[in-house]
Design an enzyme around this catalytic site. Structure first.
Site, PDB file in Angstrom:
ATOM      1  N   CYS A  15      17.388  60.775  59.661  1.00  0.00           N
ATOM      2  CA  CYS A  15      17.178  61.700  60.786  1.00  0.00           C
ATOM      3  C   CYS A  15      15.823  61.466  61.443  1.00  0.00           C
ATOM      4  O   CYS A  15      14.954  62.333  61.398  1.00  0.00           O
ATOM      5  CB  CYS A  15      17.321  63.142  60.321  1.00  0.00           C
ATOM      6  N   HIS A  23      14.907  59.138  65.092  1.00  0.00           N
ATOM      7  CA  HIS A  23      15.234  59.297  66.515  1.00  0.00           C
ATOM      8  C   HIS A  23      16.740  59.352  66.760  1.00  0.00           C
ATOM      9  O   HIS A  23      17.254  60.300  67.345  1.00  0.00           O
ATOM     10  CB  HIS A  23      14.587  58.187  67.328  1.00  0.00           C
ATOM     11  N   CYS A  65       5.385  55.353  67.434  1.00  0.00           N
ATOM     12  CA  CYS A  65       4.658  54.666  68.509  1.00  0.00           C
ATOM     13  C   CYS A  65       3.371  55.401  68.871  1.00  0.00           C
ATOM     14  O   CYS A  65       2.529  54.862  69.594  1.00  0.00           O
ATOM     15  CB  CYS A  65       5.546  54.516  69.745  1.00  0.00           C
ATOM     16  N   VAL A  72      20.249  58.958  49.648  1.00  0.00           N
ATOM     17  CA  VAL A  72      21.645  58.584  49.409  1.00  0.00           C
ATOM     18  C   VAL A  72      21.665  57.312  48.568  1.00  0.00           C
ATOM     19  O   VAL A  72      21.056  56.299  48.914  1.00  0.00           O
ATOM     20  CB  VAL A  72      22.402  58.394  50.733  1.00  0.00           C
ATOM     21  N   THR A 131      20.135  55.321  59.655  1.00  0.00           N
ATOM     22  CA  THR A 131      19.179  55.091  58.571  1.00  0.00           C
ATOM     23  C   THR A 131      17.933  54.341  59.024  1.00  0.00           C
ATOM     24  O   THR A 131      17.015  54.150  58.229  1.00  0.00           O
ATOM     25  CB  THR A 131      19.865  54.319  57.433  1.00  0.00           C
ATOM     26  N   LEU A 155      14.131  49.932  69.071  1.00  0.00           N
ATOM     27  CA  LEU A 155      13.317  50.713  69.996  1.00  0.00           C
ATOM     28  C   LEU A 155      13.786  52.168  69.964  1.00  0.00           C
ATOM     29  O   LEU A 155      14.992  52.432  69.894  1.00  0.00           O
ATOM     30  CB  LEU A 155      13.457  50.191  71.433  1.00  0.00           C
TER      31      LEU A 155
END
Length: 455
Positions: free
Chosen positions: A11, A13, A45, A82, A114, A300
């Site tokens: 969890c 982006h 970033c 996991v 992931t 990205l």
């Protein structure tokens, strides 16, 4: 009617975007998130901005919290790793990192977000202190803590993250060395005429550019790192930050879905993997790269949030397709603003494409204005058809949005002739009567005419 169960692994982006939209579009579903960290949505970033003091607190680099998703009815299993996924049985097993107990769960739809992890080389001395990574919130805090007492800082990797850290550490007053195995900085994004002035600026500010060499080992006295051993000699250092790229975190599905050789999961234009009940998005998977028409690994955050949002749209049936990516990106380095989209000339030639380039040097606005800046802009296009496959811009004026426009051109398969006559406004505060993009298109057309090819 049974409730649909959606399991989301990871969890950051893509995961945050997917979960937020899934909760809105499928309020009847039971959504469970498995995340090994205690936080979500960290903008890595921004780490260099934090190091450089622009962003005062690393906590400001989050844009969502587990509590917000809980408030949307999502079951958040934070600090759960996991361990395995059985795609045939549609089950997963996870371990709580706090209580060490095992959780088993079933799903109807699985969302793999992931992400990626920094590439960590296997070499002598990697276990020494003060050799750091730059990816998550923990890394950001460690970099800040270790940087306080370090005077000599070595950055390995001259991509965007590495370059931003070089600037940040130099602004802190550190003695900075930048190592890369290529002979230019930012060579994935920019051709040589665009990197040369940036390298000159870095040197002017006292940064040592150790380019065209590889790291072979690290040395120290069983404590902090003291030296970086390269193919062209040793470099004394107090701190090393590795920024040599990322690999997808996809071991859980190895052999269960189709991937690229590096493990990046292949998805169709609706974010579906080769298993119809498994979706993937973000740094864990490949993207369709429009300039070359291939599947590529381009990690990205922009790709991640788009793809994550599309999962929610396409979960039950294909409705909105992914338009692919140009790998569009931008960077501010000192007073320079730069951006690129698609392929550099060097990358296109390496890929076996027959391309030409048109580089224009001009001013951003009319010379009768009180202040104007020099601009360097380049188009890369197919020699035979004029189809645009790449663009780059560099200026002390912020003209980076021109590259977003070129990204749309590439996505839509436009040619230099079409770009030449696109309707752009003129106003002396902002541009010239012939917009810079119009000019590059016109000059590329003229070059094709001289070469006997009609644009």
């Amino acid at each position: 009617m049974t409730t649909m169960k959606i399991a989301v692994i990871g969890c950051t982006h893509a995961g945050t975007a997917a979960v937020t939209q899934l909760a809105k579009q499928h309020p009847e579903a039971e959504i469970t998130v498995y995340e090994r960290n205690d936080n979500i949505s960290f903008l890595s970033c921004g780490i260099a901005l934090h190091v450089g003091g622009v962003v005062k607190e690393a906590e400001q680099l989050f844009y969502a919290t587990p509590q917000q998703l809980k408030g949307m009815g999502v079951k958040m299993r934070m600090r759960h790793e996991v361990l395995g996924v059985d795609t045939a049985a549609k089950t997963l097993t996870a371990r709580s990192l706090d209580g060490d107990h095992i959780v088993t769960d079933s799903y109807d739809k699985l969302v793999m977000t992931t992400g990626s992890w920094p590439i960590i080389p296997k070499m002598d001395g990697m276990d020494l202190d003060n050799i750091l990574l730059c990816k998550n919130y923990g890394h950001a805090k460690t970099i800040m803590a270790k940087a306080t007492d370090a005077q000599r800082v070595t950055i390995v990797g001259a991509g965007y993250i590495g370059i931003e850290l070089v600037e940040a550490f130099e602004q802190m007053g550190k003695q900075v060395t930048l190592i890369d195995n290529m002979d230019r900085i930012l060579c994935k994004y920019l051709d040589e005429p665009f990197t040369a002035p940036l390298e000159a600026e870095l040197k002017r500010r006292g940064v040592e550019l150790a380019l065209g060499r590889s790291v072979e080992a690290f040395e120290g006295d069983q404590g902090p790192v003291k030296r970086v051993i390269t193919t062209k000699g040793a470099i004394d250092t107090d701190l090393v930050v590795l920024c040599i790229g990322f690999r997808p975190n996809t071991e859980l599905l190895r052999g269960q879905v189709e991937t690229l050789p590096n493990g990046a999961i292949l998805v169709d234009e609706y974010m579906r993997t080769s298993n119809p009940d498994i979706f993937a998005a973000g740094d864990s998977c490949a993207v369709h790269y429009n300039p070359a028409g291939t599947q590529a690994y381009i990690p990205l955050a922009t790709n991640a949030v788009r793809m994550g949002t599309l999962i929610a749209r396409n979960l039950m049936q294909p409705t909105v397709r992914y338009m692919g990516t140009q790998g569009t990106s931008g960077l501010k380095l000192y007073d320079y603003n730069l951006a690129s989209t698609g392929m550099t000339e060097q990358a296109a030639v390496a890929a076996g494409m027959d391309v030409q380039q048109l580089t224009l040097q001009d001013h951003d606005i009319p010379e009768f204005m009180p202040h104007y800046e020099q601009v360097l802009i380049r188009l890369v296009y197919e020699a035979e058809t004029g189809r645009i496959v790449g663009g780059q811009i560099l200026s002390k004026a912020d003209l980076t949005q021109q590259i977003n426009t070129l990204s749309v051109c590439i996505q839509n398969g436009m040619t230099v002739a079409e770009l030449a006559f696109v309707d752009f406004f003129f106003q002396p505060h902002y541009n010239k009567p012939w917009n810079l993009l119009n000019q590059t298109g016109l000059q590329a057309m003229a070059a094709m005419d001289r070469g006997g090819v009609k644009a």
